[in-house]
Design an enzyme around this catalytic site. Structure first.
Site, short mmCIF file in Angstrom:
data_model
loop_
_atom_site.label_atom_id
_atom_site.label_comp_id
_atom_site.label_asym_id
_atom_site.label_seq_id
_atom_site.Cartn_x
_atom_site.Cartn_y
_atom_site.Cartn_z
N HIS A 42 0.82 -1.22 0.00
CA HIS A 42 0.00 0.00 0.00
C HIS A 42 0.85 1.27 0.00
CE1 HIS A 42 0.43 -0.17 4.50
NE2 HIS A 42 0.44 1.14 4.36
N ASP A 93 0.08 -7.61 1.50
CA ASP A 93 0.58 -6.23 1.60
C ASP A 93 2.10 -6.15 1.63
OD1 ASP A 93 0.31 -3.51 1.57
OD2 ASP A 93 -0.11 -3.31 3.71
N SER A 119 4.79 2.60 7.74
CA SER A 119 4.50 1.45 6.88
C SER A 119 5.74 0.98 6.15
CB SER A 119 3.43 1.82 5.85
OG SER A 119 2.16 1.79 6.41
#
Length: 449
Positions: A109, A139, A213
């Site tokens: 993402h 992911d 992230s």
């Protein structure tokens, strides 16, 4: 206050990036009786150069069908859909896993939809990266850069991580530059959170926020335990509940991407549910953790291994599992053709069986190529037909009326049972196609134009 789960999506940036580490108050044991306090600094000096910033930019394209009433007024030459483009910029984190080849792991993402990916190294260098491959369901994305004098992170066996182990998170939250926080491992095998399709998270209270992230969760030796991915964020900030993808799971996915250019997902061939207190009591079991097998797909890896409906799978390669979701995540990320040992309980007796995983018949990436109005849908062979396992919000598939959980059981008047048949029939169709949809035990038709 309502609590929500949030991906650590890359934040919009206008400020320049710096890579000087900022260390929070470390929640680690402290020495007393006049002895020097422990410090994370020596470990961080070795480890932080392996964690990078990932700056992305691109254009988001959204398509919306023009209502029939407008096409009626403006005639046959009226546009069939409206296309809107919106530029975006964002920032995340990444971890160098191979210094010689320049491989960097981050979250899908973080880089999804990006036209340009720039890596910021700890020594101030900025290097353009190329995308080697990605896996939306877990992911994970793999990048590669060409640069010398890189530092790769050391790794540990994430199956050996225990609740209570100290954890250190390294990343680039809010565009502040490289930041280090610490805490403990709060829980293992977290799943059913609705963050990803494949969930088997390490939970930590080490402070992680937007921009973390793709960053590293390491132990006190500086060894990678997992890739930071998501947080519980009722107000958009950290509340002490963060989630990381285990390093072993990451390594398996990365190996498949490097070898095949894609993830070749493994399949066991069982349907089931979590073993809960009531089910354990009904079967007279002391354990309340595991995966209860409701159904075994004929001619599947599970069937060939001798797994039966009513079995309870309690371990994978000698490692205990807590839920069916954890079993699914472990199996799906191991890869097709891998030999796996499963511990099961059958009729109160413990047994061990060995299975060679099959290959998942999924065409997530090719769904849009099969038909433009299927773009955004994830398809796989299910027990009732072709199952819609996911539909991206705002995608052509969503606008067509497809929903997660639907089963495609026919094309026009031809019944279908698997994805292979669906693909073959769809490729022969010209013009409009009528899909026979099974939704909540009700049949209907959906026309793709």
């Amino acid at each position: 206050m309502k609590t929500k789960l949030s991906l650590l999506s890359a934040a919009l940036l206008t400020a320049s990036l710096t890579m000087m580490p900022v260390v929070s108050n470390a929640a680690i044991p402290m020495s007393v009786d006049g002895q020097a306090l422990p410090s994370l600094a020596p470990m961080l000096e070795r480890t932080t150069p392996a964690v990078v910033s990932v700056a992305v930019s691109g254009t988001q394209v959204s398509k919306q069908q023009v209502p029939d009433v407008f096409r009626y007024f403006f005639g046959p030459n009226a546009p069939q859909e409206q296309v809107r483009e919106r530029p975006f910029r964002g920032l995340g984190s990444g971890v160098i896993i191979d210094a010689e080849k320049g491989y960097i792991v981050t979250n899908n993402h973080v880089i999804n939809g990006a036209d340009d990916i720039q890596i910021g190294l700890s020594d101030g260098r900025e290097v353009e990266a190329k995308l080697i491959g990605a896996d939306k369901e877990s992911d994970i994305a793999l990048l590669q850069i060409e640069a010398k004098n890189l530092t790769a992170i050391k790794q540990t066996d994430s199956d050996e991580v225990r609740v209570g182990d100290f954890a250190v998170a390294i990343g680039n939250p809010f565009g502040l530059g490289q930041t280090v926080t610490s805490g403990i491992v709060s829980a293992l095998g977290r799943s059913g959170l609705g963050i990803e399709m494949l969930e088997n998270f390490i939970q930590t209270d080490a402070s992680i926020n937007s921009g973390n992230s793709g960053g590293a969760l390491v132990n006190l030796n500086g060894e990678l335990m997992g890739i930071n991915t998501a947080i519980v964020a009722p107000n958009g900030g950290n509340v002490g509940i963060g989630f990381a993808i285990p390093a072993n799971m990451v390594n398996s996915l990365v190996s498949q991407i490097i070898e095949h250019g894609e993830v070749r997902r493994g399949v066991l061939g069982v349907a089931g549910r979590d073993l809960d207190k009531e089910l354990a009591k009904a079967f007279g079991l002391e354990t309340q953790h595991g995966a209860f097998v409701n159904e075994v797909v004929p001619d599947s890896a599970a069937a060939n291994a001798g797994i039966k409906a009513g079995d309870i799978i309690i371990s994978v390669n000698g490692r205990k599992i807590k839920s069916f979701q954890e079993l699914r995540a472990k199996v799906a990320t191991m890869g097709a053709g891998v030999k796996v040992e499963f511990g099961i309980i059958r009729d109160g007796d413990n047994k061990t069986v060995k299975a060679t995983l099959g290959k998942a018949d999924s065409v997530e990436a090719a769904a849009g190529a099969l038909h433009p109005m299927l773009q955004g849908a994830t398809l796989q062979t299910g027990n009732k037909g072709v199952e819609i396992t996911d539909v991206a919000q705002g995608s052509p598939a969503a606008m067509s009326g497809l929903q997660k959980g639907d089963f495609i059981v026919g094309i026009n008047r031809t019944p279908i049972k698997d994805l292979k048949t669906f693909k073959a029939l769809l490729e022969k169709q010209q013009g409009s196609v009528a899909l026979k949809i099974l939704r909540d035990n009700n049949l209907s038709y959906l026309v793709l134009r």
